[in-house]
Design an enzyme around this catalytic site. Structure first.
Site, PDB file in Angstrom:
ATOM      1  N   ASP A  59      -7.799 -23.432 -25.735  1.00  0.00           N
ATOM      2  CA  ASP A  59      -8.724 -24.232 -24.936  1.00  0.00           C
ATOM      3  C   ASP A  59      -8.392 -24.039 -23.457  1.00  0.00           C
ATOM      4  OD1 ASP A  59      -6.360 -25.809 -24.620  1.00  0.00           O
ATOM      5  OD2 ASP A  59      -6.930 -26.968 -26.380  1.00  0.00           O
ATOM      6  N   ASP A  61      -7.816 -25.934 -19.869  1.00  0.00           N
ATOM      7  CA  ASP A  61      -7.583 -27.204 -19.169  1.00  0.00           C
ATOM      8  C   ASP A  61      -7.702 -26.966 -17.681  1.00  0.00           C
ATOM      9  OD1 ASP A  61      -6.974 -28.542 -21.573  1.00  0.00           O
ATOM     10  OD2 ASP A  61      -4.965 -27.665 -21.556  1.00  0.00           O
ATOM     11  N   ASP A 137       5.663 -29.729 -18.455  1.00  0.00           N
ATOM     12  CA  ASP A 137       6.858 -29.567 -19.285  1.00  0.00           C
ATOM     13  C   ASP A 137       7.608 -28.251 -19.019  1.00  0.00           C
ATOM     14  OD1 ASP A 137       4.736 -28.249 -20.517  1.00  0.00           O
ATOM     15  OD2 ASP A 137       4.954 -29.240 -22.457  1.00  0.00           O
TER      16      ASP A 137
HETATM   17  P1  ATP Z   1      -2.039 -25.171 -26.451  1.00  0.00           P
HETATM   18  O1  ATP Z   1      -3.302 -25.860 -25.991  1.00  0.00           O
HETATM   19  O2  ATP Z   1      -2.139 -23.712 -26.617  1.00  0.00           O
HETATM   20  O3  ATP Z   1      -1.407 -25.844 -27.608  1.00  0.00           O
HETATM   21  P2  ATP Z   1      -1.066 -26.057 -23.892  1.00  0.00           P
HETATM   22  O4  ATP Z   1       0.114 -25.593 -23.082  1.00  0.00           O
HETATM   23  O5  ATP Z   1      -2.410 -25.906 -23.278  1.00  0.00           O
HETATM   24  O6  ATP Z   1      -0.959 -25.329 -25.287  1.00  0.00           O
HETATM   25  P3  ATP Z   1      -1.709 -28.832 -24.107  1.00  0.00           P
HETATM   26  O7  ATP Z   1      -1.138 -29.842 -25.042  1.00  0.00           O
HETATM   27  O8  ATP Z   1      -3.136 -28.453 -24.232  1.00  0.00           O
HETATM   28  O9  ATP Z   1      -0.786 -27.547 -24.237  1.00  0.00           O
HETATM   29  O10 ATP Z   1      -1.413 -29.363 -22.641  1.00  0.00           O
HETATM   30  C1  ATP Z   1      -1.929 -28.743 -21.479  1.00  0.00           C
HETATM   31  C2  ATP Z   1      -0.869 -28.723 -20.392  1.00  0.00           C
HETATM   32  O11 ATP Z   1      -0.500 -30.058 -20.042  1.00  0.00           O
HETATM   33  C3  ATP Z   1       0.435 -28.039 -20.787  1.00  0.00           C
HETATM   34  O12 ATP Z   1       0.368 -26.649 -20.607  1.00  0.00           O
HETATM   35  C4  ATP Z   1       1.427 -28.694 -19.840  1.00  0.00           C
HETATM   36  O13 ATP Z   1       1.347 -28.151 -18.556  1.00  0.00           O
HETATM   37  C5  ATP Z   1       0.898 -30.128 -19.764  1.00  0.00           C
HETATM   38  N1  ATP Z   1       1.511 -30.998 -20.797  1.00  0.00           N
HETATM   39  C6  ATP Z   1       1.032 -31.275 -22.024  1.00  0.00           C
HETATM   40  N2  ATP Z   1       1.840 -32.103 -22.685  1.00  0.00           N
HETATM   41  C7  ATP Z   1       2.865 -32.368 -21.861  1.00  0.00           C
HETATM   42  C8  ATP Z   1       4.038 -33.176 -21.964  1.00  0.00           C
HETATM   43  N3  ATP Z   1       4.309 -33.863 -23.077  1.00  0.00           N
HETATM   44  N4  ATP Z   1       4.868 -33.231 -20.889  1.00  0.00           N
HETATM   45  C9  ATP Z   1       4.579 -32.547 -19.751  1.00  0.00           C
HETATM   46  N5  ATP Z   1       3.512 -31.766 -19.604  1.00  0.00           N
HETATM   47  C10 ATP Z   1       2.657 -31.671 -20.641  1.00  0.00           C
HETATM   48 MG    MG Z   2      -4.269 -26.557 -24.048  1.00  0.00          MG
END
Ligand code: ATP
Ligand code: MG
Length: 421
Positions: A59, A61, A137
């Protein structure tokens, strides 16, 4: 590359491989409308990371300096969600673009709420883009693709970590896990899915902080558990959860059993079921959450059913009772919605029914909505010698000669090979 005071490195368009063609049209529309209305807007997080790794992002963001209300006002197809973090979801058909306002993490702000252990309960203090990068994170998740000039903004040396495939928490690892223990599960998931090495301190602190997962609400652990096991790298996830001693916080009954007597056949069964799940996820086939829970709870259910049988219960009632008991203990840790916990129990109770290959029962079994998952489960048991191989073959043939009942769950024996990671 241009190094700018304050730790920002800007990678201009001609020095990276992210092209607008690989970004979803809806995400681009949101980015352009935000900048057209005077806000800053960047693609951030997994989308940027995956594009740099030449993977298809799950996705997209977006991060902006507009407040949730301001973003909401620009898109009629949008709504504000969340309490811990307030976000705007913008819907385009089946696609949802998530827009977050730049936030900072200041423990003394009235809009940030921590509990006594330092866990973040609410985090809605707005900040600038650098604050926003530092509260994320992992460094690999903190890169911004700036739609203004198509450059990448790197505040945390994330690009170097992506290049060396290293997963590193931003800041002091133990503090970051205290703020949000789920980051330990995210570390496991990203290391497995991206085939990254967890950096030394990020890794070491998991052993120290694992117990903090006890305080995470069961509903959040359900979401995170599904992400772990539907990541397409569930076999590696399972190994890492055991390595870091985290399995006990998700599946305590399984963990306890594996500690006492790591029954090889059961470990083989779990491994084979996860290989099968990974193969399905990686070829975009449907996977039911019920299947994963049925698999990971099967060793304790099976063991308890045997104990109950020795107390004179028949097999199916024993399985039914063992299933209820194991499931009700499990629900204290992971809030499995009823439709999935019920289906996991159906899968368990169906197992002895596969042994009956004569009479009308067979047609009834094949017509159940959970048949496909229960059949896969049985065939995986047969692959590791827990049930006779001929049963799997019999039911595979039977489905071919009875296709009318079976449109949705077309027959396919579980794949044996490990998918490439
Ligand atoms: P994917 O969507 O492929 O699982 P993602 O890295 O995009 O991985 P998401 O859960 O969609 O993960 O979160 C988007 C972004 O928000 C992350 O890349 C990170 O920068 C931030 N993020 C998400 N969860 C946390 C957390 N628990 N603590 C700190 N930052 C976070
Ligand atoms: Mg994501």
């Amino acid at each position: 590359m241009e190094a700018i005071p304050g730790n920002l490195t800007i990678i201009p368009r001609d020095q990276h491989n992210i092209s607008r063609k690989s970004i979803s049209k809806s995400a681009l529309k949101v980015l352009y409308r935000l900048t057209g209305s005077g806000y800053r807007a960047c693609l951030v997080g997994g989308g940027v990371r995956d594009l740099l790794l030449k993977k298809q992002p799950k996705d997209f963001d977006i991060a902006t300096d507009g407040t949730p209300e301001q973003v909401r006002a620009l898109f009629k197809n949008s709504r504000i969600i969340g309490r811990r973090f307030r976000l705007v979801h913008i819907r385009f058909g089946r696609e949802i673009i998530e827009v977050a306002t730049f936030r900072s993490h200041h423990a003394d702000s009235p809009r940030t709420e921590l509990n006594a252990e330092g866990r973040i309960l609410r985090d809605n203090t707005f900040g600038d883009i650098e604050d926003d990068a530092l509260r994320r994170d992992f460094t690999a998740n903190a890169l911004y693709y700036d739609i203004e000039n198509y450059s990448i903004l790197d505040y945390t040396h994330g690009l170097a970590d992506i290049e060396s495939r290293s997963l590193r928490l931003i800041g002091k690892a133990s503090t970051r896990y205290q703020e949000d223990p789920v980051r330990m599960l995210r570390a496991v998931r990203f290391a497995a899915k991206l085939d990254f090495e967890i950096e030394q301190e990020t890794s070491r602190a998991i052993f120290e902080c694992g117990y903090l997962l006890r305080d995470i609400p069961a509903a959040r652990l359900f979401d995170e558990t599904l992400k772990l096991f539907h990541s397409g790298s569930a076999t590696r996830v399972f190994e890492l959860l055991r390595h870091y001693d985290l399995l006990q916080y998700l599946f305590p009954a399984l963990d306890e059993l594996l500690r006492k007597e790591p029954v090889e056949a059961m470990l083989d069964f779990i491994d084979q079921a996860l290989v099968n799940t990974d193969a399905r996820v990686n070829s975009d086939q449907h996977v039911s959450p019920a299947f994963i829970f049925a698999v990971l709870l099967w060793p304790p259910v099976h063991q308890q059913a045997i104990a109950l049988q020795s107390e004179q219960l028949k097999l199916i009632p024993a399985l039914s009772q063992a299933g209820s008991e194991v499931m009700s203990r499990q629900l204290k840790h992971i809030a499995i919605p009823r439709r999935f916990s019920q289906m996991a129990r159906d899968i368990w109770i169906a197992q002895p029914k596969f042994e009956r290959t004569k009479g009308k029962q067979t047609n009834r079994l094949i017509a159940h909505p959970w048949f496909r998952a229960a059949y896969d489960f049985m065939c995986i048991q047969s692959m590791v010698g827990l049930v006779p191989a001929k049963l799997c073959r019999w039911w595979t043939d039977f489905q071919q000669t009875h296709p009318v009942h079976n449109q949705q769950h077309a027959s396919r024996e579980p794949r044996r090979n490990r998918p490439a990671r």
